[in-house]
Enzyme design. Structure first.
Site, short mmCIF file in Angstrom:
data_model
loop_
_atom_site.label_atom_id
_atom_site.label_comp_id
_atom_site.label_asym_id
_atom_site.label_seq_id
_atom_site.Cartn_x
_atom_site.Cartn_y
_atom_site.Cartn_z
N ASN A 48 0.82 -1.22 0.00
CA ASN A 48 0.00 0.00 0.00
C ASN A 48 0.84 1.26 0.00
O ASN A 48 0.60 2.18 -0.75
CB ASN A 48 -0.85 0.07 1.29
CG ASN A 48 -2.03 -0.86 1.21
OD1 ASN A 48 -2.41 -1.29 0.13
ND2 ASN A 48 -2.60 -1.17 2.36
N LYS A 73 8.78 0.12 11.98
CA LYS A 73 8.84 0.32 13.44
C LYS A 73 9.41 -0.88 14.17
O LYS A 73 10.11 -0.71 15.18
CB LYS A 73 7.45 0.64 14.00
CG LYS A 73 6.39 -0.39 13.69
CD LYS A 73 5.36 0.21 12.76
CE LYS A 73 4.41 -0.85 12.26
NZ LYS A 73 3.54 -0.33 11.20
N GLU A 122 9.99 9.12 10.07
CA GLU A 122 8.74 9.75 10.51
C GLU A 122 7.55 8.82 10.35
O GLU A 122 6.64 8.80 11.19
CB GLU A 122 8.51 11.04 9.72
CG GLU A 122 7.29 11.83 10.11
CD GLU A 122 7.38 12.40 11.53
OE1 GLU A 122 8.15 13.31 11.76
OE2 GLU A 122 6.67 11.88 12.41
N LYS A 160 6.29 1.10 18.75
CA LYS A 160 6.21 2.56 18.61
C LYS A 160 6.53 3.25 19.93
O LYS A 160 7.18 4.31 19.95
CB LYS A 160 4.83 2.94 18.10
CG LYS A 160 4.63 2.49 16.64
CD LYS A 160 3.17 2.50 16.21
CE LYS A 160 3.03 2.10 14.75
NZ LYS A 160 1.60 1.86 14.37
#
Lengths: 442, 442
Positions: free
Chosen positions: A23, A114, A138, A214
């Site tokens: 995606n 992550k 980011e 995270k």
């Protein structure tokens, strides 16, 4: 960097390799193509796509020159005409090796990975520092929402004390739906799967592993220390019931899976880090309570800035690609103009606080025998461990008699010990639910 | 840069000059002193305060070595051992000259001066680019809230379509209080002054000049074009009445002074920028409606990121100092490690749309004659100008008969023309209130 194609403006083109075309990768390639002129103006040189690594060359890829596709990412990242590698494969291997080799050969890297960053930022940042290149990520936390850059740069002169966020869209979708519909966990999870909000194997999301990765990244950055996923206390949402949501509503709360990173100053004056993930009651007036569906939000509390909140889309192809492209433009600018963004900062090296030492508030709901003295017995278990009770509610009668206790803040170890003791009481038929309560000042 | 003091780690100290010691300057100096060790670790070299320029040397300044104080800022910025100048004087002169000379002599500049930036970013950015130094100004918009860096860097690969923010704390404090108390504008303004939320001369805040300067800065960055305060359409809040707030509540809205920057695509396909400031009705379910008191928030809508919101403290010494320090650390890192942050980007050079072309929604409240046919006459004035009405409410009777009309979106020129025509109608005794409605999808 032997490539020396010169474009019309005299600026050497910046070669980009994209690894992975799911995606996010698909959107990154689309934006690189559609917005080429804008991106060139912002970078000061054209961004040229040198290749896209995919797992299966036989899958048709709309809008991508087939000559750019390869199933050999290791060859792509080794090319001399690649200046920046965008890693969107996910998982530890092979991205770990691909990113390390890219950095070591002088290429900047942008990644949304992550799980990898939670455990290997140290190794990768060392490679980036050695080669004087950028490692930007980011997109690894909270998708499109700028969180990493504000924490690393905008708050670089401040002292962050707490970060609390909803950073997993799947669990937030499920909890929001359970809150709105009164539906069960299992049926809501199935619905989330049908709608594309949950993966076929939802473990990483619903058991909190994604949120924990995270949290590790956020804690590392916020506290200038190295925090890995193993340092994060973790509980998932799979035990949350429709009854929990009803109880939450009765307390003017909802239930959210929170990733919390906290600077704790002990009685010894020693600063420690608490990083933890669990479903918690959140008062409806708290800004995180209103974050519903697949949205993410992160609340940052800093010494001087006070409380900041960042809100937006935490997942999805285009939003995540927006964050990737922002990093890519910054890395490319640095290639053109010199300089580089900040890398890992671990000078504070704060130790991790054990979960038992963290001061939290508990909500405990239990089925009790309907007779005099039960409340006193239950209250005694709390007070004997130095825990102060905030509210007690008695509900139902006979076989349905229940006690709902909300405590003030106390060490987590004392609270969980109390729950274990309650479960052994003859007067307590069963402890039906235990949740922490966050977002209050008491 | 002849200074070559070497600290223990072998890194040359970075010399800092602070111009202005009001609320923000005082906090900046305090943090530089209190957090010196942390800041050194983050920069990679110590930050050393070379001097603080103040207007009056006779005012006692707690915690500052008197030897550092000077009333000659021009001498301070000319010193060879100053690497970074922090400008917190405010206003156009002398900051304009001081910043330009600092940049031209190779010093990076951090400023919170929105009025200056709104009109002179071009001149200053050119000086910064020529000397290859940084010009950072995160604190100029929305205090502690990271907005400039996310727009310039995190969204560098995206296309921003709209920015709408509450970026003036004084007016938001006044409007929030009027909404909560039902109080008048004048008495609330006086109260804001007593509490320190409004200046002795509140014109810049209440007439929207401050919000317009910030809108110019936000529009310039968002649309890669040069927008000055003169390009911003501006209305203040001084005509807002207690009755307006009551009417807003009846429509499930509140009133907020919004700074709006919008990319408008005309029927000719030409992109234009609308930058505007006015008090507007905002539906209670919109995230900006919940931003109360002196808090600020900015909502950004970008092509791929979707809708993002940034929330926090928009003013005050410590919060603004947090943003200044973040910029200072980044500028100092660049002095130590090389490289620099992005400067002005105006490649898109989009023209400004006249306010009359902007499509907005109007809320119009008027006293009318209490007789048959009035509604038809009023409605006719809207429809004859191609404006579609969303809702009409009739209130009161006799001398108190009122009509409240809310329109769908239409060009602002047609809407204001309609209001002028309504004022001339015999059946309309007076138009008591006209406000735009923002934050809806209709």
């Amino acid at each position: 960097m032997t490539d020396s194609r010169i474009n019309d403006n005299g600026a050497r083109a910046i070669g980009v390799a994209v690894l992975g075309m799911g995606n996010v990768g698909t959107e990154v390639v689309r934006i690189l193509t559609d917005n080429a002129a804008d991106l060139q103006a912002r970078v000061g040189a054209p961004l040229e796509l040198r290749g896209v690594a995919v797992r299966n060359l036989n899958v048709p890829r709309d809008g991508v020159d087939p000559a750019l596709l390869t199933d050999k990412p290791e060859d792509l990242v080794a090319r001399d005409d690649v200046d920046i590698v965008v890693e969107l494969i996910g998982g530890i291997d092979p991205p770990r090796m691909l990113i390390r080799e890219s950095l070591q050969s002088g290429k900047s890297v942008v990644t949304a990975n992550k799980a990898l960053l939670a455990d290997y930022t140290g190794e990768l940042a060392t490679a980036a520092a050695g080669a004087k290149v950028d490692l930007y990520f980011e997109a690894a936390v909270a998708g499109a929402i700028p969180v990493i850059r504000p924490l690393m740069q905008s708050l670089a002169g401040d002292t962050v004390n707490r970060v609390a966020g909803i950073v997993n869209g799947t669990t937030n979708f499920i909890l929001s739906a359970m809150d709105a519909d009164g539906s069960d966990y299992e049926e809501t999870l199935a619905e989330a799967g049908r709608l594309g909000y949950a993966e076929a194997d939802p473990t990483a999301d619903v058991e909190g592993y994604d949120a924990a990765a995270k949290a590790a990244i956020l804690a590392s950055i916020s506290f200038h220390s190295r925090v890995t996923a193993l340092n994060v206390y973790r509980e998932g949402i799979s035990k949350i019931t429709a009854a929990d949501l009803v109880s939450a509503q009765a307390l003017d709360c909802t239930v959210k899976l929170l990733s919390i990173c906290e600077r704790i100053v002990g009685e010894d004056g020693q600063q420690r880090i608490s990083a933890r993930v669990y479903p918690a009651l959140v008062p409806l007036e708290h800004p995180l309570a209103a974050v519903n569906g697949a949205f993410n939000a992160v609340v940052v509390e800093a010494e001087n800035a006070g409380r900041l909140m960042f809100y937006g889309q935490g997942a999805g192809g285009a939003p995540t690609a927006s964050a990737v492209l922002g990093d890519l433009v910054m890395a490319a600018r640095n290639k053109v103009h010199g300089g580089r963004g900040p890398l890992e900062s671990t000078y504070a090296s704060l130790p991790i606080a054990p979960m038992g030492d963290v001061r939290t508030r508990y909500y405990v709901s239990m089925r009790v025998a309907d007779r005099a003295g039960v409340l006193a017995t239950v209250a005694g278990e709390f007070s004997s461990r130095g825990i102060s009770i905030s509210t007690v509610r008695q509900e139902g009668a006979g076989d349905d008699a229940r006690l709902v206790v909300v405590t003030h803040r106390a060490p987590d170890a004392a609270l969980s010990e109390t729950v274990a003791a309650l479960e052994k009481l003859e007067a307590v038929l069963s402890v039906s639910s235990v949740l922490r309560l966050e977002g209050t000042n008491e």
